[in-house]
Scaffold this motif. Structure first.
Motif, PDB file in Angstrom:
ATOM      1  N   TYR A   1      35.947  44.998  36.186  1.00 18.20           N
ATOM      2  CA  TYR A   1      37.035  44.133  36.647  1.00 18.20           C
ATOM      3  C   TYR A   1      36.501  42.736  36.991  1.00 18.20           C
ATOM      4  O   TYR A   1      36.902  42.121  37.976  1.00 18.20           O
ATOM      5  CB  TYR A   1      37.710  44.761  37.866  1.00 18.20           C
ATOM      6  CG  TYR A   1      38.085  46.203  37.669  1.00 18.20           C
ATOM      7  CD1 TYR A   1      39.165  46.570  36.868  1.00 18.20           C
ATOM      8  CD2 TYR A   1      37.339  47.221  38.262  1.00 18.20           C
ATOM      9  CE1 TYR A   1      39.500  47.899  36.676  1.00 18.20           C
ATOM     10  CE2 TYR A   1      37.673  48.560  38.071  1.00 18.20           C
ATOM     11  CZ  TYR A   1      38.750  48.890  37.279  1.00 18.20           C
ATOM     12  OH  TYR A   1      39.071  50.208  37.084  1.00 18.20           O
TER      13      TYR A   1
ATOM     14  N   ALA B   1      38.167  50.939  50.023  1.00 20.61           N
ATOM     15  CA  ALA B   1      39.103  49.927  49.507  1.00 20.61           C
ATOM     16  C   ALA B   1      39.175  48.722  50.444  1.00 20.61           C
ATOM     17  O   ALA B   1      39.306  47.573  49.998  1.00 20.61           O
ATOM     18  CB  ALA B   1      40.489  50.544  49.321  1.00 20.61           C
TER      19      ALA B   1
ATOM     20  N   VAL C   1      39.191  39.817  37.397  1.00 23.18           N
ATOM     21  CA  VAL C   1      39.923  39.865  38.671  1.00 23.18           C
ATOM     22  C   VAL C   1      39.007  39.435  39.813  1.00 23.18           C
ATOM     23  O   VAL C   1      39.424  38.702  40.728  1.00 23.18           O
ATOM     24  CB  VAL C   1      40.468  41.288  38.927  1.00 23.18           C
ATOM     25  CG1 VAL C   1      41.122  41.374  40.301  1.00 23.18           C
ATOM     26  CG2 VAL C   1      41.462  41.676  37.847  1.00 23.18           C
TER      27      VAL C   1
ATOM     28  N   LYS D   1      39.927  54.021  42.864  1.00 21.08           N
ATOM     29  CA  LYS D   1      40.436  54.975  41.862  1.00 21.08           C
ATOM     30  C   LYS D   1      39.298  55.502  41.006  1.00 21.08           C
ATOM     31  O   LYS D   1      39.185  56.713  40.769  1.00 21.08           O
ATOM     32  CB  LYS D   1      41.477  54.283  40.986  1.00 21.08           C
ATOM     33  CG  LYS D   1      42.046  55.162  39.878  1.00 21.08           C
ATOM     34  CD  LYS D   1      42.560  54.335  38.713  1.00 21.08           C
ATOM     35  CE  LYS D   1      41.426  53.665  37.958  1.00 21.08           C
ATOM     36  NZ  LYS D   1      41.848  52.954  36.739  1.00 21.08           N
TER      37      LYS D   1
ATOM     38  N   SER E   1      43.124  43.151  46.979  1.00 20.46           N
ATOM     39  CA  SER E   1      43.621  44.514  47.215  1.00 20.46           C
ATOM     40  C   SER E   1      43.674  45.300  45.911  1.00 20.46           C
ATOM     41  O   SER E   1      43.329  46.495  45.875  1.00 20.46           O
ATOM     42  CB  SER E   1      45.015  44.462  47.855  1.00 20.46           C
ATOM     43  OG  SER E   1      44.968  43.806  49.099  1.00 20.46           O
ATOM     44  N   TRP E   2      44.112  44.640  44.830  1.00 21.11           N
ATOM     45  CA  TRP E   2      44.150  45.304  43.513  1.00 21.11           C
ATOM     46  C   TRP E   2      42.758  45.746  43.087  1.00 21.11           C
ATOM     47  O   TRP E   2      42.567  46.863  42.590  1.00 21.11           O
ATOM     48  CB  TRP E   2      44.724  44.329  42.482  1.00 21.11           C
ATOM     49  CG  TRP E   2      44.948  44.928  41.124  1.00 21.11           C
ATOM     50  CD1 TRP E   2      46.105  45.484  40.649  1.00 21.11           C
ATOM     51  CD2 TRP E   2      43.991  45.034  40.052  1.00 21.11           C
ATOM     52  NE1 TRP E   2      45.929  45.936  39.369  1.00 21.11           N
ATOM     53  CE2 TRP E   2      44.643  45.678  38.965  1.00 21.11           C
ATOM     54  CE3 TRP E   2      42.662  44.668  39.907  1.00 21.11           C
ATOM     55  CZ2 TRP E   2      43.987  45.940  37.758  1.00 21.11           C
ATOM     56  CZ3 TRP E   2      42.010  44.930  38.720  1.00 21.11           C
ATOM     57  CH2 TRP E   2      42.676  45.552  37.655  1.00 21.11           C
ATOM     58  N   LEU E   3      41.779  44.868  43.314  1.00 21.82           N
ATOM     59  CA  LEU E   3      40.396  45.197  42.959  1.00 21.82           C
ATOM     60  C   LEU E   3      39.899  46.385  43.777  1.00 21.82           C
ATOM     61  O   LEU E   3      39.271  47.311  43.235  1.00 21.82           O
ATOM     62  CB  LEU E   3      39.500  43.978  43.202  1.00 21.82           C
ATOM     63  CG  LEU E   3      38.016  44.149  42.860  1.00 21.82           C
ATOM     64  CD1 LEU E   3      37.833  44.383  41.375  1.00 21.82           C
ATOM     65  CD2 LEU E   3      37.225  42.918  43.309  1.00 21.82           C
TER      66      LEU E   3
ATOM     67  N   TYR F   1      46.547  39.584  46.915  1.00 14.92           N
ATOM     68  CA  TYR F   1      46.962  40.512  45.855  1.00 14.92           C
ATOM     69  C   TYR F   1      45.770  41.003  45.032  1.00 14.92           C
ATOM     70  O   TYR F   1      45.571  42.208  44.859  1.00 14.92           O
ATOM     71  CB  TYR F   1      47.983  39.834  44.936  1.00 14.92           C
ATOM     72  CG  TYR F   1      48.374  40.702  43.760  1.00 14.92           C
ATOM     73  CD1 TYR F   1      49.279  41.753  43.914  1.00 14.92           C
ATOM     74  CD2 TYR F   1      47.811  40.493  42.499  1.00 14.92           C
ATOM     75  CE1 TYR F   1      49.616  42.572  42.850  1.00 14.92           C
ATOM     76  CE2 TYR F   1      48.146  41.300  41.426  1.00 14.92           C
ATOM     77  CZ  TYR F   1      49.044  42.337  41.602  1.00 14.92           C
ATOM     78  OH  TYR F   1      49.370  43.157  40.551  1.00 14.92           O
ATOM     79  N   TYR F   2      44.965  40.064  44.536  1.00 21.57           N
ATOM     80  CA  TYR F   2      43.882  40.455  43.624  1.00 21.57           C
ATOM     81  C   TYR F   2      42.745  41.176  44.351  1.00 21.57           C
ATOM     82  O   TYR F   2      42.105  42.065  43.778  1.00 21.57           O
ATOM     83  CB  TYR F   2      43.358  39.236  42.867  1.00 21.57           C
ATOM     84  CG  TYR F   2      44.271  38.820  41.745  1.00 21.57           C
ATOM     85  CD1 TYR F   2      44.461  39.647  40.644  1.00 21.57           C
ATOM     86  CD2 TYR F   2      44.969  37.613  41.793  1.00 21.57           C
ATOM     87  CE1 TYR F   2      45.315  39.268  39.604  1.00 21.57           C
ATOM     88  CE2 TYR F   2      45.823  37.233  40.765  1.00 21.57           C
ATOM     89  CZ  TYR F   2      45.992  38.067  39.670  1.00 21.57           C
ATOM     90  OH  TYR F   2      46.837  37.718  38.647  1.00 21.57           O
TER      91      TYR F   2
ATOM     92  N   GLN G   1      41.638  48.824  45.234  1.00 20.15           N
ATOM     93  CA  GLN G   1      42.279  50.071  44.831  1.00 20.15           C
ATOM     94  C   GLN G   1      41.797  50.546  43.464  1.00 20.15           C
ATOM     95  O   GLN G   1      41.670  51.752  43.223  1.00 20.15           O
ATOM     96  CB  GLN G   1      43.802  49.893  44.817  1.00 20.15           C
ATOM     97  CG  GLN G   1      44.426  49.747  46.190  1.00 20.15           C
ATOM     98  CD  GLN G   1      44.156  50.928  47.092  1.00 20.15           C
ATOM     99  OE1 GLN G   1      44.141  52.079  46.661  1.00 20.15           O
ATOM    100  NE2 GLN G   1      43.934  50.645  48.378  1.00 20.15           N
ATOM    101  N   SER G   2      41.487  49.613  42.574  1.00 23.74           N
ATOM    102  CA  SER G   2      40.983  49.983  41.246  1.00 23.74           C
ATOM    103  C   SER G   2      39.590  50.605  41.347  1.00 23.74           C
ATOM    104  O   SER G   2      39.292  51.606  40.699  1.00 23.74           O
ATOM    105  CB  SER G   2      40.947  48.755  40.326  1.00 23.74           C
ATOM    106  OG  SER G   2      42.245  48.241  40.129  1.00 23.74           O
TER     107      SER G   2
ATOM    108  N   GLY H   1      39.473  44.415  50.183  1.00 26.18           N
ATOM    109  CA  GLY H   1      40.702  43.789  50.643  1.00 26.18           C
ATOM    110  C   GLY H   1      40.546  43.031  51.950  1.00 26.18           C
ATOM    111  O   GLY H   1      41.158  41.984  52.157  1.00 26.18           O
TER     112      GLY H   1
END
Length: 591
Positions: free
Chosen positions: A26, A139, A29, A101, A93-95, A90-91, A97-98, A143
């Protein structure tokens, strides 16, 4: 000793580098989030500088022709800062969670391959904590921890640069007090790390305790242990509370001190700067004074908030350390076989097999036995004789200490693990059903087994009628662990689960030990059907159920003491099997 050294570390760099490896897929991102962080630092620090210019060039000189221009610049900077903040949140937190995962998937895949010995020694609650709660802490590293710390450090550097550029004298006053905050932050981090380690430990203990007690609630109520377990829960919860209160206590000390030092510094700047302005000393302007009142919170607040964000980072690091310890656990069965077992004739051989669950405490003491293809072999003996261990070893749930186990003349270690287990079906005494439909519990979501296959198999072993009487039939949800069904009904479902896979070898482990007479008759009929034409191993306490077996193996204390047919074993005077048989039927006659 090594573990103690690890705990003393404020920040584990090697662990952090390992965590960053999961960011590589990623990169784009990550770069966007990084650019936003830089934007927050630069544009945030520019606003006080623009305000200083507005005060010195417009307000101090009582000019207003360019005032709106400066106001427009400040609004523009504010809008850009807001956009950077939005994109960053946003990015980042997205990073986070990715990455979580990916780690969670890797962790679960790794756990699926563990030996049974690992689960024998591990708490279910702790493993759930690792896979769920600890993941959320990881996470937070992205974030709320990593990027926020970098953003604060960068903002402090930019602010310090602007301050030095504008007024070195006032800057010196500010910088003199900073070591106090730095020292307090360092001490705070040290104690908070210890506190968070205690918190994570108690969270694991709490999860484990609750999971076990909820699962075993029937036992607690049957034996009226509610009060005792309630007291135990209160004690564990109290330790959990004390762990968190430590973090609250450290926060309650640190942040007031930091605010006090910040306010004291601001007062000194206003005192010295105000005197220079009133005295019209060169180098200090009213704009500098106004700008510094904005700069000081921008410099100090990130400094002591870094401690709080560092706590978030540390919590994530502690969680990551725990997760990676599970990932680093080498408890997998060595799946190095190359032979794909598509079908077995069913010839089984144990050659001088020795095995122990605990080192130096042998459960099987040189077992040797031979089962011909298509035979039905029964294994009997007292509890702890080693009967179920034979099943576990045949499926390679555990590795033997010495000897060989062969199927059709091939050592089972030479076969791929999945192909070996695909050819062996096991019906256990303690049937486990998932909170799902009967159909899915039978097929286990195997796409190659259709509902028509299941119905045909159910009719063949005589349990189709029983299933159709349930609401929804094959689509009836049995709830968690199959609580909506009786033990006999669960056992019948497990027979169908085994039969529908069309295994080469069938193992029945105490399959009729805890069912009613009606279910037992259905199970006996099902047994006759599914054992026909395939190698079958039957473990049973009820000797009446295994009298028609081709061979009966009698075990005691991890050794085979007798072997033969039912009739031949009964002819042995003073034999182990004969005594066992007579005791059972004598009890039955008394009843």
């Amino acid at each position: 000793m090594a573990q103690d050294e690890t705990k003393k570390k404020i920040f584990d760099v090697s662990l952090f580098k390992r965590l960053l490896d999961y960011i590589k897929p990623y990169r784009t991102v990550f770069i966007i989030a990084l650019v936003c962080v830089i934007g927050l630092a630069v544009f945030g620090a520019l606003r006080p500088y623009v305000l200083q210019e507005a005060v010195d060039t417009q307000i101090a000189k009582k000019k207003y022709d360019g005032f709106l221009f400066y106001i427009g610049i400040m609004l523009g900077l504010l809008v850009i800062e807001v956009i950077c903040q939005l994109l960053f949140i946003y990015y980042a937190s997205w990073l986070g969670q990715s990455v979580v995962k990916d780690i969670r998937v890797k962790l679960f895949r790794h756990m699926l391959k563990f030996r049974m010995a690992y689960f024998d020694k591990s708490s279910v609650g702790v493993l759930i904590t690792r896979a769920v709660t600890d993941m959320e802490r990881i996470a937070d590293i992205f974030g709320q921890g990593l990027f926020m710390i970098f953003s604060d450090i960068l903002k402090m550097a930019v602010v310090a640069g602007f301050m030095l550029f504008m007024n070195w004298k006032l800057s010196l006053i500010v910088f003199i007090t900073m070591p106090i905050i730095v020292f307090a932050t360092k001490v705070f981090q040290k104690y908070m790390k210890r506190a968070f380690e205690d918190v994570r430990t108690e969270v694991s203990n709490l999860n484990s305790f609750v999971q076990e007690r909820v699962t075993g609630m029937k036992i607690l109520q049957l034996f009226t242990r509610e009060t005792t377990e309630y007291k135990k829960f209160k004690a564990i919860n109290e330790r959990h509370k004390k762990g968190w209160l430590k973090t609250v206590w450290y926060n309650s000390i640190f942040f007031p001190i930091a605010e006090f030092v910040s306010s004291l510094t601001l007062a000194m700047v206003i005192l010295v700067g105000g005197y220079d302005v009133v005295s019209e000393n060169p180098g200090t302007t009213l704009g500098h004074l106004v700008a510094f009142t904005m700069f000081i919170p921008m410099l100090f607040r990130p400094l002591y908030q870094i401690a709080n964000k560092f706590n978030t980072l540390q919590m994530g690091m502690v969680a990551a350390d725990r997760v990676f310890k599970v990932l680093d656990t080498d408890s997998n069965i060595d799946d190095v076989g190359t032979i794909e077992a598509n079908h077995f004739k069913g010839e089984i051989e144990f050659d001088n097999v020795r095995f122990s669950y605990v080192k130096d405490e042998e459960v099987l003491k040189g077992i040797s036995l031979h089962v011909d293809a298509g035979e039905t072999v029964a294994i009997v003996g007292a509890t702890g004789a080693g009967k179920s261990t034979i099943i576990n070893l045949l499926n390679r749930f555990y590795e033997i200490n010495s000897g060989h186990i062969k199927i059709d003349g091939i050592d089972i270690t030479e076969m791929t693990l999945s192909s070996l287990r695909n050819q062996i079906a096991v019906v256990l005494q303690d049937v486990f059903l998932f909170a799902d439909t009967i159909l899915n519990n039978i097929t286990l979501n195997n796409e190659y087994i259709t509902e028509e296959d299941v119905i045909t198999a159910a009719k063949a072993i005589g349990i189709h009628e029983f299933i159709t009487t349930l609401p929804g039939g094959y689509h009836y949800n049995v709830k968690e662990r199959g609580v909506m069904l009786s033990s006999g009904q669960r056992q019948l479902i497990s027979f169908l689960r085994a039969y529908v896979t069309n295994p080469s070898i069938l193992i029945l482990d105490e399959a009729t030990s805890s069912v009613d007479s009606y279910s037992e008759q259905l199970i006996q009929d099902a047994t006759d059907t599914i054992t026909k034409g395939r190698t079958s191993i039957v473990i049973a306490h009820r000797l009446a159920t295994i009298q028609q077996a081709d061979k009966i193996i009698v075990m005691d204390a991890g050794q085979i003491v007798e072997m033969g047919t039912h009739s031949s074993l009964l002819k042995k005077k003073g034999g182990y099997y004969k005594n066992l048989y007579e005791v059972q039927f004598l009890k039955a006659e008394v009843v």
